[in-house]
Design an enzyme around this catalytic site. Structure first.
Site, PDB file in Angstrom:
ATOM      1  N   TYR A   1      42.188 -18.070   7.053  1.00  0.00           N
ATOM      2  CA  TYR A   1      43.428 -17.999   6.273  1.00  0.00           C
ATOM      3  C   TYR A   1      43.461 -16.736   5.401  1.00  0.00           C
ATOM      4  CZ  TYR A   1      46.927 -19.878   2.925  1.00  0.00           C
ATOM      5  OH  TYR A   1      48.013 -20.087   2.125  1.00  0.00           O
TER       6      TYR A   1
ATOM      7  N   LYS B   1      46.107 -13.737   5.493  1.00  0.00           N
ATOM      8  CA  LYS B   1      46.941 -13.494   4.320  1.00  0.00           C
ATOM      9  C   LYS B   1      46.772 -12.077   3.768  1.00  0.00           C
ATOM     10  CE  LYS B   1      49.360 -17.198   3.727  1.00  0.00           C
ATOM     11  NZ  LYS B   1      50.758 -17.132   4.225  1.00  0.00           N
TER      12      LYS B   1
HETATM   13  P1  NAI Z   1      53.855 -26.615   3.807  1.00  0.00           P
HETATM   14  O1  NAI Z   1      52.812 -27.112   4.739  1.00  0.00           O
HETATM   15  O2  NAI Z   1      54.495 -27.571   2.860  1.00  0.00           O
HETATM   16  O3  NAI Z   1      55.017 -25.898   4.634  1.00  0.00           O
HETATM   17  C1  NAI Z   1      54.761 -25.018   5.681  1.00  0.00           C
HETATM   18  C2  NAI Z   1      55.836 -25.211   6.720  1.00  0.00           C
HETATM   19  O4  NAI Z   1      55.628 -24.263   7.790  1.00  0.00           O
HETATM   20  C3  NAI Z   1      55.816 -26.605   7.350  1.00  0.00           C
HETATM   21  O5  NAI Z   1      57.078 -27.214   7.231  1.00  0.00           O
HETATM   22  C4  NAI Z   1      55.453 -26.342   8.807  1.00  0.00           C
HETATM   23  O6  NAI Z   1      56.084 -27.223   9.726  1.00  0.00           O
HETATM   24  C5  NAI Z   1      55.931 -24.913   9.002  1.00  0.00           C
HETATM   25  N1  NAI Z   1      55.234 -24.257  10.121  1.00  0.00           N
HETATM   26  C6  NAI Z   1      53.895 -24.278  10.366  1.00  0.00           C
HETATM   27  N2  NAI Z   1      53.609 -23.580  11.480  1.00  0.00           N
HETATM   28  C7  NAI Z   1      54.790 -23.104  11.942  1.00  0.00           C
HETATM   29  C8  NAI Z   1      55.129 -22.300  13.063  1.00  0.00           C
HETATM   30  N3  NAI Z   1      54.196 -21.874  13.925  1.00  0.00           N
HETATM   31  N4  NAI Z   1      56.424 -21.965  13.252  1.00  0.00           N
HETATM   32  C9  NAI Z   1      57.383 -22.405  12.377  1.00  0.00           C
HETATM   33  N5  NAI Z   1      57.113 -23.184  11.312  1.00  0.00           N
HETATM   34  C10 NAI Z   1      55.832 -23.533  11.094  1.00  0.00           C
HETATM   35  O7  NAI Z   1      53.195 -25.402   3.005  1.00  0.00           O
HETATM   36  P2  NAI Z   1      53.644 -24.610   1.692  1.00  0.00           P
HETATM   37  O8  NAI Z   1      52.656 -24.874   0.642  1.00  0.00           O
HETATM   38  O9  NAI Z   1      55.077 -24.796   1.425  1.00  0.00           O
HETATM   39  O10 NAI Z   1      53.354 -23.101   2.180  1.00  0.00           O
HETATM   40  C11 NAI Z   1      54.347 -22.124   2.439  1.00  0.00           C
HETATM   41  C12 NAI Z   1      53.679 -20.769   2.531  1.00  0.00           C
HETATM   42  O11 NAI Z   1      53.076 -20.442   1.283  1.00  0.00           O
HETATM   43  C13 NAI Z   1      52.564 -20.694   3.570  1.00  0.00           C
HETATM   44  O12 NAI Z   1      52.585 -19.423   4.194  1.00  0.00           O
HETATM   45  C14 NAI Z   1      51.313 -20.840   2.752  1.00  0.00           C
HETATM   46  O13 NAI Z   1      50.200 -20.280   3.381  1.00  0.00           O
HETATM   47  C15 NAI Z   1      51.718 -20.097   1.504  1.00  0.00           C
HETATM   48  N6  NAI Z   1      50.925 -20.425   0.324  1.00  0.00           N
HETATM   49  C16 NAI Z   1      51.046 -21.647  -0.272  1.00  0.00           C
HETATM   50  C17 NAI Z   1      50.306 -21.921  -1.410  1.00  0.00           C
HETATM   51  C18 NAI Z   1      50.457 -23.195  -2.148  1.00  0.00           C
HETATM   52  O14 NAI Z   1      49.854 -23.298  -3.238  1.00  0.00           O
HETATM   53  N7  NAI Z   1      51.204 -24.164  -1.649  1.00  0.00           N
HETATM   54  C19 NAI Z   1      49.333 -20.952  -1.943  1.00  0.00           C
HETATM   55  C20 NAI Z   1      49.318 -19.693  -1.272  1.00  0.00           C
HETATM   56  C21 NAI Z   1      50.090 -19.463  -0.164  1.00  0.00           C
END
Ligand code: NAI
Length: 306
Positions: free
Chosen positions: A165, A169
């Site tokens: 990851y 990132k």
């Molecule tokens: P989440 O798991 O709630 O949402 C991620 C969404 O991306 C899900 O709805 C999933 O279905 C969708 N997804 C996954 N693979 C996919 C693909 N191949 N094609 C299309 N859609 C796809 O996660 P969250 O926390 O909302 O994360 C959003 C972004 O923020 C991510 O890139 C994550 O790595 C990043 N992030 C989040 C942090 C946090 O504290 N929640 C911290 C640092 C980064």
């Protein structure tokens, strides 16, 4: 001045829930027409469903906004091309791309498989590249584009169990740094969000109290700022729980060592000077590093460089 997106078309990937959902809803509230993309799989990337994206579209429409659902897997370029075509067929342009989709396959480096490593790179890094590539020519032609990539403190600073990851990132930051240069003359600005939020991705990792404070709603204003007409470019904006900060990659001043000292022992002897953060600064491009090194070398050798 209120930042609005009237007449603008936005694509938000992974917008079925969590941060992406919140970004999509708020962009729509401020006038953008939004493609709500989501593959709808599990946290580890397995499975697929259109339910989440459709329910976010319904939410946006109920609030008087315009949105369409899309189930593209961002890791597949053909899917992504079709998604961008869907936006262009419907609304004629793409102004804002928020690369947000993501999965986790956490394991220590010793225990993790190369297959998991590849999958995480494919979704986060290649997903971002695929979506950016599919929008790039459109943005160049219309001389307008605002692209947000989603990085993470795990990539910027490291986090146990997240080599895959973290690599992905930090990879998006590498891509951003050059996209900024190539997009500048077409009014394409590229920035990164480093969020911290209570979502499915961080469930069970944070105490309940922290989860309550770290809402996606406290992060989305950062994306709205980076997607706006007056956005900066090449900024890594960190956001969570109402706190905002900027992360920077800086380089210390170069210390020229005489030919006799250009040895590992010479480096050891001058380590405190070389590693001294006072005077460290951001470089605006890779070439600046060569100029920096040559400048101190010329001064040290007493020669002139033209
Ligand atoms: P989440 O798991 O709630 O949402 C991620 C969404 O991306 C899900 O709805 C999933 O279905 C969708 N997804 C996954 N693979 C996919 C693909 N191949 N094609 C299309 N859609 C796809 O996660 P969250 O926390 O909302 O994360 C959003 C972004 O923020 C991510 O890139 C994550 O790595 C990043 N992030 C989040 C942090 C946090 O504290 N929640 C911290 C640092 C980064």
């Amino acid at each position: 001045m209120t930042i609005r997106y009237d007449g603008k078309v936005a694509i938000v990937t992974g917008a079925g829930q969590g941060l992406g959902r919140c970004h999509a809803i708020e962009l729509a509230k401020r006038g953008a027409k939004v493609v709500v993309n989501d593959l709808g799989g599990a946290k580890d990337g397995t499975g697929a469903s259109s339910e989440a994206a459709l329910s976010v579209v319904a939410e946006i429409e109920a609030a008087g906004g315009e949105a369409i659902a899309n189930g593209a897997n961002v890791a597949k370029y053909a899917d992504v091309e079709a998604m961008v075509k869907q936006a262009v067929d419907k609304w004629g342009r793409v102004d804002i791309l928020v690369n947000n989709a993501g999965i986790l396959r956490d394991k220590s480096f010793a225990k993790g498989s190369l297959e998991d490593f590849q999958l995480v790179l494919d979704v986060h890094l290649m997903g971002t590249i695929n979506c950016t590539k599919a929008c790039w020519d459109i943005m160049r032609e219309q001389e307008y584009g605002r692209i947000v990539v989603t990085t993470s403190s795990s990539g910027l600073y490291g986090n146990f169990g997240q080599t895959n990851y973290g690599a992905a990132k930090m990879g998006v930051i590498g891509a951003m740094n050059t996209l900024v240069q190539e997009g500048a003359k077409y009014n394409i600005r590229v920035n990164a969000l480093a969020p911290t939020a209570g979502t499915r991705m961080t469930e069970g990792l944070l105490p309940e109290k922290a989860f309550d404070l770290l809402t996606p709603e406290t992060v989305t204003p950062a994306v709205l700022y980076l997607a706006g007409e007056d956005a900066p470019t090449r900024t890594i904006l960190c956001a969570g729980a109402g706190g905002f900060s900027v992360s920077k990659i800086v380089e210390t001043e170069s210390v020229w060592l005489s030919p006799e000292e250009q040895t590992p022992e010479g480096i050891a002897a001058h380590w405190d000077e070389i590693n001294n953060a006072a005077g460290a600064r951001e470089l605006q491009g890779g070439f600046e590093q060569s100029v920096k090194m040559l400048t101190v070398a010329a001064a040290g050798l007493g020669i002139k460089l033209d």
